[in-house]
Design a protein around this motif. Sequence first.
Motif, PDB file in Angstrom:
ATOM      1  N   VAL A 232       2.027  -3.865  15.111  1.00  0.00           N
ATOM      2  CA  VAL A 232       1.005  -2.472  15.584  1.00  0.00           C
ATOM      3  C   VAL A 232       3.185  -2.094  14.591  1.00  0.00           C
ATOM      4  CG1 VAL A 232       2.297  -0.362  16.534  1.00  0.00           C
ATOM      5  CG2 VAL A 232       0.764  -1.746  17.551  1.00  0.00           C
ATOM      6  N   GLY A 233       3.930  -3.258  14.961  1.00  0.00           N
ATOM      7  CA  GLY A 233       5.036  -3.650  13.772  1.00  0.00           C
ATOM      8  C   GLY A 233       4.799  -3.437  12.416  1.00  0.00           C
TER       9      GLY A 233
ATOM     10  N   TYR B 291      12.026   2.953  13.363  1.00  0.00           N
ATOM     11  CA  TYR B 291      11.270   1.004  13.494  1.00  0.00           C
ATOM     12  C   TYR B 291      12.456   0.398  13.613  1.00  0.00           C
ATOM     13  CZ  TYR B 291       8.912  -1.910  10.415  1.00  0.00           C
ATOM     14  OH  TYR B 291       8.197  -3.461  11.031  1.00  0.00           O
TER      15      TYR B 291
ATOM     16  N   TRP C 155       5.349  -0.930  21.445  1.00  0.00           N
ATOM     17  CA  TRP C 155       4.984  -0.704  20.401  1.00  0.00           C
ATOM     18  C   TRP C 155       3.589   0.150  20.348  1.00  0.00           C
ATOM     19  CZ3 TRP C 155       7.413  -1.224  15.960  1.00  0.00           C
ATOM     20  CH2 TRP C 155       8.657  -1.327  15.979  1.00  0.00           C
TER      21      TRP C 155
ATOM     22  N   ASP D 141      -4.258  -3.452   3.287  1.00  0.00           N
ATOM     23  CA  ASP D 141      -4.295  -3.323   4.449  1.00  0.00           C
ATOM     24  C   ASP D 141      -3.530  -2.434   5.753  1.00  0.00           C
ATOM     25  OD1 ASP D 141      -6.077  -5.149   5.626  1.00  0.00           O
ATOM     26  OD2 ASP D 141      -5.209  -6.951   5.023  1.00  0.00           O
ATOM     27  N   ASN D 142      -2.741  -1.684   4.241  1.00  0.00           N
ATOM     28  CA  ASN D 142      -1.763  -0.927   5.148  1.00  0.00           C
ATOM     29  C   ASN D 142      -2.137   0.260   6.397  1.00  0.00           C
ATOM     30  OD1 ASN D 142      -1.352   1.711   3.684  1.00  0.00           O
ATOM     31  ND2 ASN D 142       0.014   0.624   2.279  1.00  0.00           N
ATOM     32  N   PRO D 143      -1.961   1.242   6.918  1.00  0.00           N
ATOM     33  CA  PRO D 143      -2.600   1.982   7.386  1.00  0.00           C
ATOM     34  C   PRO D 143      -3.363   3.603   7.225  1.00  0.00           C
ATOM     35  CG  PRO D 143       0.055   1.829   8.981  1.00  0.00           C
ATOM     36  CD  PRO D 143      -0.611   1.186   7.574  1.00  0.00           C
ATOM     37  N   PHE D 144      -2.173   2.883   5.173  1.00  0.00           N
ATOM     38  CA  PHE D 144      -2.894   4.921   4.080  1.00  0.00           C
ATOM     39  C   PHE D 144      -4.671   3.983   4.103  1.00  0.00           C
ATOM     40  CE2 PHE D 144      -2.748   7.117   0.703  1.00  0.00           C
ATOM     41  CZ  PHE D 144      -2.655   8.257   1.147  1.00  0.00           C
TER      42      PHE D 144
ATOM     43  N   ALA E 251       2.130  -3.094  10.879  1.00  0.00           N
ATOM     44  CA  ALA E 251       1.360  -1.874  10.458  1.00  0.00           C
ATOM     45  C   ALA E 251       2.723  -0.967  10.195  1.00  0.00           C
ATOM     46  CB  ALA E 251       0.249  -0.985  11.078  1.00  0.00           C
ATOM     47  N   GLU E 252       3.649  -0.392  10.646  1.00  0.00           N
ATOM     48  CA  GLU E 252       4.372   1.138  11.060  1.00  0.00           C
ATOM     49  C   GLU E 252       5.293   0.449   9.449  1.00  0.00           C
ATOM     50  OE1 GLU E 252       6.769   2.527  13.834  1.00  0.00           O
ATOM     51  OE2 GLU E 252       4.726   2.107  15.019  1.00  0.00           O
TER      52      GLU E 252
ATOM     53  N   LEU F 197       3.273  -9.444  16.046  1.00  0.00           N
ATOM     54  CA  LEU F 197       3.464  -7.526  15.986  1.00  0.00           C
ATOM     55  C   LEU F 197       2.591  -7.001  15.795  1.00  0.00           C
ATOM     56  CD1 LEU F 197       5.333  -6.872  19.058  1.00  0.00           C
ATOM     57  CD2 LEU F 197       7.178  -5.943  16.707  1.00  0.00           C
TER      58      LEU F 197
ATOM     59  N   LEU G 162       4.079  -1.324   6.674  1.00  0.00           N
ATOM     60  CA  LEU G 162       3.678  -1.770   6.279  1.00  0.00           C
ATOM     61  C   LEU G 162       3.378  -0.107   5.673  1.00  0.00           C
ATOM     62  CD1 LEU G 162       0.570  -3.783   5.991  1.00  0.00           C
ATOM     63  CD2 LEU G 162       2.620  -4.555   4.507  1.00  0.00           C
ATOM     64  N   LEU G 163       3.724   0.635   6.053  1.00  0.00           N
ATOM     65  CA  LEU G 163       3.377   1.953   6.518  1.00  0.00           C
ATOM     66  C   LEU G 163       5.034   2.710   5.736  1.00  0.00           C
ATOM     67  CD1 LEU G 163       1.466   4.208   6.294  1.00  0.00           C
ATOM     68  CD2 LEU G 163       1.927   5.220   8.638  1.00  0.00           C
TER      69      LEU G 163
END
Lengths: 490, 263
Positions: free
Chosen positions: A257-258, A314, B4, B148-151, A260-261, A255, A263-264
């Motif tokens: 996008v899941g 989330y 998503w 690797d995170n979006p930031f 990435a979210e 997943l 981690l953000l």
Amino acid sequence: MNHCEDRSLSATTLFAEAQGLLAQGYRFEMAYARFLKNDPEILYLVNRGPGNRFLLLRVAPAEDLPSLASIAPLLGWYEREMTDLSGIVVRGHPEPYPLLIHEGLRLSAPPLAPGPDCPRWAGQSLPPTMPEIEADQVQDLIWGPIRGDVLETGEFHFSYIGEAIIHYHARLAYKHRGLENRFQGLSPERGVYLAERVSGVGSVSHGLAYCQAVEAALGIEVPKRAQLLRVVLAELERLYNHFYYFARLAKTTTLKVGAAEGLLLEERVKQINARLTGSRFLRNVLAIGGLRRDLDVAGLGDALAPIDRDGHDYLDRLSRTASYLDRLIGTGSLSRDVASDQGATGPVARASGLDRDLRRDHPYAGYPSLQFAVPVRTQGDAQARAEVRTESLREALRLIIQTVGHITPGPIRTKTESAGSGEGLGWVETPRGSLFYAAHVEDGRLTRVKIKSPSFSNWRVFPFTVHDSNMMDYAINEASFGLTIAGADR
Amino acid sequence: MPLWTWFGLKAGKAATAWPYSGPDGQDGVLGLPRLDPAHCPPSCQDCVASCPTSALFGNAENGVGLDYGRCIACQLCVETCPTEALQSSGDWAFATRDRQDLIQGATRTLAEPGTRRRAHSSLCKSLHIRHIDAGSCNGCESELSALDNPFYNLHRLGIFFTPSPRFADLLLVTGPVTHPMRDPLLAAYAAMPEPRLVMASGTCAVSGAPMDGGYAGGQGLEGLIPVDIWLPGCPPNPAALIHALLVLLERMPQRVHGGQYGT
């Protein structure tokens, strides 16, 4: 030992005593050896349930020590560690193999036993001891010590046919840094920086458990404000660790996008940590007797509000994603009995029906004055482990706000005398489970520090969910345990 | 079931364009301390005694020096210093091509000077990294996975992690190099094609501190394999890691020379 009831035994009565304690439903937490001049003393920590003081069994073995692993399997690793590091001979061990010093490697002397010289390494590393499997088409896969991606070092052996895993063995200790040995001889104040570096993502947990152990040993009271600020730090650590956990789980279930979210969200919490304490890992704040400096938590509620909103959103979305749930439900099942016998802790234990949480059962720091729920599930699969973490993440968000509301102005540190003696136990319910530190101090010097990290317990349990499972689920199952290796290896 | 991708698009862009524009994400982060020996009281050695890793060194005659390659940013020296000679700072972009550049004060010199090579020009716009954990506390891994995170979104700079040393241009090592990790590390290095680069990431990998000495510690990469870029920090934050990679690729200037943090 302070915070414990002590009971001295001889090696001959140990086995019967242990049987009696287990029959009462008590569980061992850890065991370790220490030396009084040249004589070893073996200590066993027993948890007698919520509200009861811990029990510490002290055994001075005149002859060899009987193994308790046949009746309390979770002690198996502690006994092997004692043999590796302290040179204690344990009689009748069901798995008499090295644990922290790999097969083929030798140290010139047991490093935790008294001796004049620093032990030296010899020998060449050999494959680990594995069961012999006689069947057609069995393949062996050795994965590690260097794996793909940015991961911690560990070596994993799979015996499998097609997709089916017959046997799995995790060989850790590549990262063994001899941390317990490093504490010896330091002053208690000096040990904090070391405890914070046992496991980076557990900096607060390790620092706090260490401080509490020393404070118990030397009878130091910590001011109320510092107690509550310690809770804020511990729960912030839980937040960023749990967001990372869901990112890993989303990644292994593809997943993207899941992942990435997740981690953000972790990154956003780490940035809040930095603004609050100067460290993204909340380091360099804890001290014996309180905190090194005061923290301004007035703006923390506002800073966390967007995390609160996006975090709940989330988690809601994850819990409605069929492709993700399909991979978790039924994966890596751990029964209540195995979880209990093999020593599972934290979210792993609570997902298998073991309702244990040190914050509630043996409250420390500011937790006695706070209200919070402890989520429990009984299915024991990856989905149950994820659900327990989901709820404890939501609970951590609420708990930080609640704690900030309780904080009043006041001193943050009790001045301490540098020369003192004593023994103390400290514990913390970390994001991964129970962490114990035992500190022995003599005349202002640490003579022995024992670390029982949650991942040491859960790595022992994990293989039981991998045998007889399949290769496709392995990565998801491992992510659902949320293990670290640095904490287990020390 | 949630869409998503739609939620991801709706959330918009999270990535910073740092170092070209935008925030570095390190507000409030305390880096390695600044030492100004001009403010030292005569024959004061308080900071040297307070330093748990012997990063601060010196004696009453020669004054105090600081080896940033051993500093873990614990800030204890700042709390101990009776004057303003040691101060907390936001200095974290500490990557240097030469190990000697991390040392302030001339009385400590290295037995073996750090190597200094130019990155091959073909790598400058696209670099593949093989990470090896040689005994870290996992703080470094946590910050490396944050890349690797979006930031931070490391890919935007043409830099990628790769699973195999055979495809890697750079070996990025964390941890003090424990005894059992020594052979696997050397095997991975040997498996890399030329030109191969090495980065010592985190104070442990630079010098072993605070996990040097004892029976199970290590001395970092010094004397083990040739190192092209040294980055102390405990752990180095993601922006410091990006800075180090770009210094290596000659896309950003090195900030630290002779142990002094420049602009």
